[in-house]
Design a protein around this motif. Sequence first.
Motif, PDB file in Angstrom:
ATOM      1  N   LEU A 267      53.062  42.007  30.258  1.00  0.00           N
ATOM      2  CA  LEU A 267      52.694  41.626  31.624  1.00  0.00           C
ATOM      3  C   LEU A 267      51.213  41.851  31.886  1.00  0.00           C
ATOM      4  O   LEU A 267      50.530  41.006  32.482  1.00  0.00           O
ATOM      5  N   GLU A 268      50.693  42.971  31.418  1.00  0.00           N
ATOM      6  CA  GLU A 268      49.275  43.253  31.609  1.00  0.00           C
ATOM      7  C   GLU A 268      48.418  42.296  30.792  1.00  0.00           C
ATOM      8  O   GLU A 268      47.345  41.865  31.238  1.00  0.00           O
ATOM      9  N   ALA A 269      48.879  41.908  29.598  1.00  0.00           N
ATOM     10  CA  ALA A 269      48.136  40.942  28.790  1.00  0.00           C
ATOM     11  C   ALA A 269      48.099  39.579  29.467  1.00  0.00           C
ATOM     12  O   ALA A 269      47.049  38.909  29.490  1.00  0.00           O
ATOM     13  N   CYS A 270      49.214  39.163  30.040  1.00  0.00           N
ATOM     14  CA  CYS A 270      49.241  37.886  30.763  1.00  0.00           C
ATOM     15  C   CYS A 270      48.332  37.932  31.993  1.00  0.00           C
ATOM     16  O   CYS A 270      47.627  36.958  32.305  1.00  0.00           O
ATOM     17  N   ARG A 271      48.330  39.053  32.659  1.00  0.00           N
ATOM     18  CA  ARG A 271      47.454  39.192  33.830  1.00  0.00           C
ATOM     19  C   ARG A 271      45.991  39.139  33.435  1.00  0.00           C
ATOM     20  O   ARG A 271      45.166  38.511  34.124  1.00  0.00           O
ATOM     21  N   HIS A 272      45.651  39.767  32.320  1.00  0.00           N
ATOM     22  CA  HIS A 272      44.266  39.747  31.852  1.00  0.00           C
ATOM     23  C   HIS A 272      43.845  38.332  31.464  1.00  0.00           C
ATOM     24  O   HIS A 272      42.725  37.888  31.802  1.00  0.00           O
ATOM     25  N   ASN A 273      44.724  37.607  30.761  1.00  0.00           N
ATOM     26  CA  ASN A 273      44.399  36.229  30.382  1.00  0.00           C
ATOM     27  C   ASN A 273      44.261  35.331  31.601  1.00  0.00           C
ATOM     28  O   ASN A 273      43.410  34.427  31.627  1.00  0.00           O
ATOM     29  N   TYR A 274      45.053  35.564  32.629  1.00  0.00           N
ATOM     30  CA  TYR A 274      44.943  34.762  33.846  1.00  0.00           C
ATOM     31  C   TYR A 274      43.589  34.989  34.509  1.00  0.00           C
ATOM     32  O   TYR A 274      42.970  34.052  35.046  1.00  0.00           O
ATOM     33  N   ARG A 275      43.122  36.212  34.505  1.00  0.00           N
ATOM     34  CA  ARG A 275      41.810  36.494  35.107  1.00  0.00           C
ATOM     35  C   ARG A 275      40.684  35.839  34.316  1.00  0.00           C
ATOM     36  O   ARG A 275      39.669  35.433  34.897  1.00  0.00           O
ATOM     37  N   LEU A 276      40.859  35.749  32.994  1.00  0.00           N
ATOM     38  CA  LEU A 276      39.827  35.084  32.203  1.00  0.00           C
ATOM     39  C   LEU A 276      39.786  33.584  32.480  1.00  0.00           C
ATOM     40  O   LEU A 276      38.708  32.975  32.538  1.00  0.00           O
ATOM     41  N   VAL A 277      40.934  32.975  32.673  1.00  0.00           N
ATOM     42  CA  VAL A 277      40.996  31.538  32.921  1.00  0.00           C
ATOM     43  C   VAL A 277      40.671  31.210  34.380  1.00  0.00           C
ATOM     44  O   VAL A 277      39.999  30.217  34.683  1.00  0.00           O
ATOM     45  N   HIS A 278      41.123  32.058  35.282  1.00  0.00           N
ATOM     46  CA  HIS A 278      40.915  31.839  36.719  1.00  0.00           C
ATOM     47  C   HIS A 278      40.184  33.043  37.306  1.00  0.00           C
ATOM     48  O   HIS A 278      40.811  33.923  37.905  1.00  0.00           O
ATOM     49  N   PRO A 279      38.870  33.113  37.127  1.00  0.00           N
ATOM     50  CA  PRO A 279      38.130  34.251  37.670  1.00  0.00           C
ATOM     51  C   PRO A 279      38.126  34.210  39.194  1.00  0.00           C
ATOM     52  O   PRO A 279      38.268  33.155  39.803  1.00  0.00           O
ATOM     53  N   PRO A 280      37.965  35.347  39.861  1.00  0.00           N
ATOM     54  CA  PRO A 280      37.934  35.368  41.329  1.00  0.00           C
ATOM     55  C   PRO A 280      36.700  34.633  41.877  1.00  0.00           C
ATOM     56  O   PRO A 280      35.646  34.580  41.239  1.00  0.00           O
ATOM     57  N   SER A 281      36.837  34.036  43.058  1.00  0.00           N
ATOM     58  CA  SER A 281      35.744  33.293  43.684  1.00  0.00           C
ATOM     59  C   SER A 281      34.603  34.216  44.088  1.00  0.00           C
ATOM     60  O   SER A 281      34.828  35.358  44.525  1.00  0.00           O
ATOM     61  N   ALA A 282      33.335  33.697  43.976  1.00  0.00           N
ATOM     62  CA  ALA A 282      32.166  34.522  44.324  1.00  0.00           C
ATOM     63  C   ALA A 282      32.039  34.726  45.813  1.00  0.00           C
ATOM     64  O   ALA A 282      31.410  35.687  46.276  1.00  0.00           O
ATOM     65  N   ASP A 283      32.624  33.805  46.623  1.00  0.00           N
ATOM     66  CA  ASP A 283      32.528  33.938  48.068  1.00  0.00           C
ATOM     67  C   ASP A 283      33.507  34.945  48.632  1.00  0.00           C
ATOM     68  O   ASP A 283      33.413  35.312  49.800  1.00  0.00           O
ATOM     69  N   LYS A 284      34.450  35.355  47.829  1.00  0.00           N
ATOM     70  CA  LYS A 284      35.441  36.287  48.321  1.00  0.00           C
ATOM     71  C   LYS A 284      34.891  37.701  48.332  1.00  0.00           C
ATOM     72  O   LYS A 284      34.268  38.144  47.371  1.00  0.00           O
ATOM     73  N   VAL A 285      35.065  38.392  49.449  1.00  0.00           N
ATOM     74  CA  VAL A 285      34.609  39.773  49.574  1.00  0.00           C
ATOM     75  C   VAL A 285      35.664  40.678  48.987  1.00  0.00           C
ATOM     76  O   VAL A 285      36.792  40.750  49.482  1.00  0.00           O
ATOM     77  N   SER A 286      35.315  41.329  47.907  1.00  0.00           N
ATOM     78  CA  SER A 286      36.276  42.190  47.237  1.00  0.00           C
ATOM     79  C   SER A 286      36.340  43.581  47.832  1.00  0.00           C
ATOM     80  O   SER A 286      37.325  44.282  47.673  1.00  0.00           O
ATOM     81  N   ASN A 287      35.290  43.991  48.516  1.00  0.00           N
ATOM     82  CA  ASN A 287      35.258  45.324  49.112  1.00  0.00           C
ATOM     83  C   ASN A 287      35.913  45.274  50.480  1.00  0.00           C
ATOM     84  O   ASN A 287      35.456  44.594  51.389  1.00  0.00           O
ATOM     85  N   MET A 288      36.995  45.985  50.646  1.00  0.00           N
ATOM     86  CA  MET A 288      37.720  45.936  51.904  1.00  0.00           C
ATOM     87  C   MET A 288      36.947  46.550  53.066  1.00  0.00           C
ATOM     88  O   MET A 288      37.200  46.255  54.233  1.00  0.00           O
ATOM     89  N   PHE A 289      35.965  47.385  52.768  1.00  0.00           N
ATOM     90  CA  PHE A 289      35.188  48.012  53.834  1.00  0.00           C
ATOM     91  C   PHE A 289      34.114  47.088  54.400  1.00  0.00           C
ATOM     92  O   PHE A 289      33.482  47.412  55.406  1.00  0.00           O
TER      93      PHE A 289
END
Length: 307
Positions: A267-289
Amino acid sequence: TPVAAEAALRPTAHTAHVTGRQGQPPTAAIDSLDCPVLLLPAHVQLRAKAAGALQREGYWQDPGGATLVTWTQEFLRLSPEKLYYSRNAELLFETEPTDRWQEQQGDVTVLRDCVGVPMYSFRIRRGERYAYDVFDRDGALIARSIYNGSTYFPKQLVFLDKAGDPLAIAEAPEIMRPTTLGRTWSHEDRNLEDAMTVWEVMFYDARHSKSALVQAQHRWVIASIVQNCALIDAAADGSIGSGSAVVQACAWIIASLVPLTIAMVLLEACRHNYRLVHPPSADKVSNMFLSSTYGAVAVPRPRIGSD
């Protein structure tokens, strides 16, 4: 070549079946000698060593003390009740309890060749001591055992073919003979090196029965049943100890955790591969604060062409 000549002189399972008056055809692995043929003498002693942390071992020997077969019960396997019989580290056959015929009111154990093909089976008749029914691979009854059926030798276990003729007798720790003058045995007579009571098996010859079970290449069937008697008695009187039960419980826990661990890693390997193929958007604020209920707060970007 000498090797070919030696192989030609070895008795194959096919020729053994032809010379027998009654019996079933051998499995393909035995007929091709992929599984060795075990020849037992007319007298066999069944002994066991003290159980270790991971396995229990025992052996069969002739009256002269020569080891004929060794058996092993490994506690860390998924089927810890299975016994593996071998000779010089070469697997001969294995026995495994099964619930296939539980509706017949008895516990059934299947005897398989070295590649896992069923050959025989035996069932414990409930309500009787040392009472076994022996079946061929088709489920036909070919032999059964009777205990305490003799007035003069009440402790003997007698095996009979389907016609009622004798196949073998067994007794612990040895077969009583007329010269013993009625001597009885107790647990004090046990050898300190033996982990459980010793059993002796004596087979009749072809003059007494038409069954193939009296032949040297088929005697292991009855011997394995007597070995089952020894294991049941040892478990009942505590001779085999309780450490094996703890090891078996730990083995089941480990066996249940291994698939869960593998699933989490995948499951963790699949999650890692998904992040490599679909990286998070640059406009998205990752810091909740940096976000609030009034909207996201972000660092203003410089305008292109501004002063």
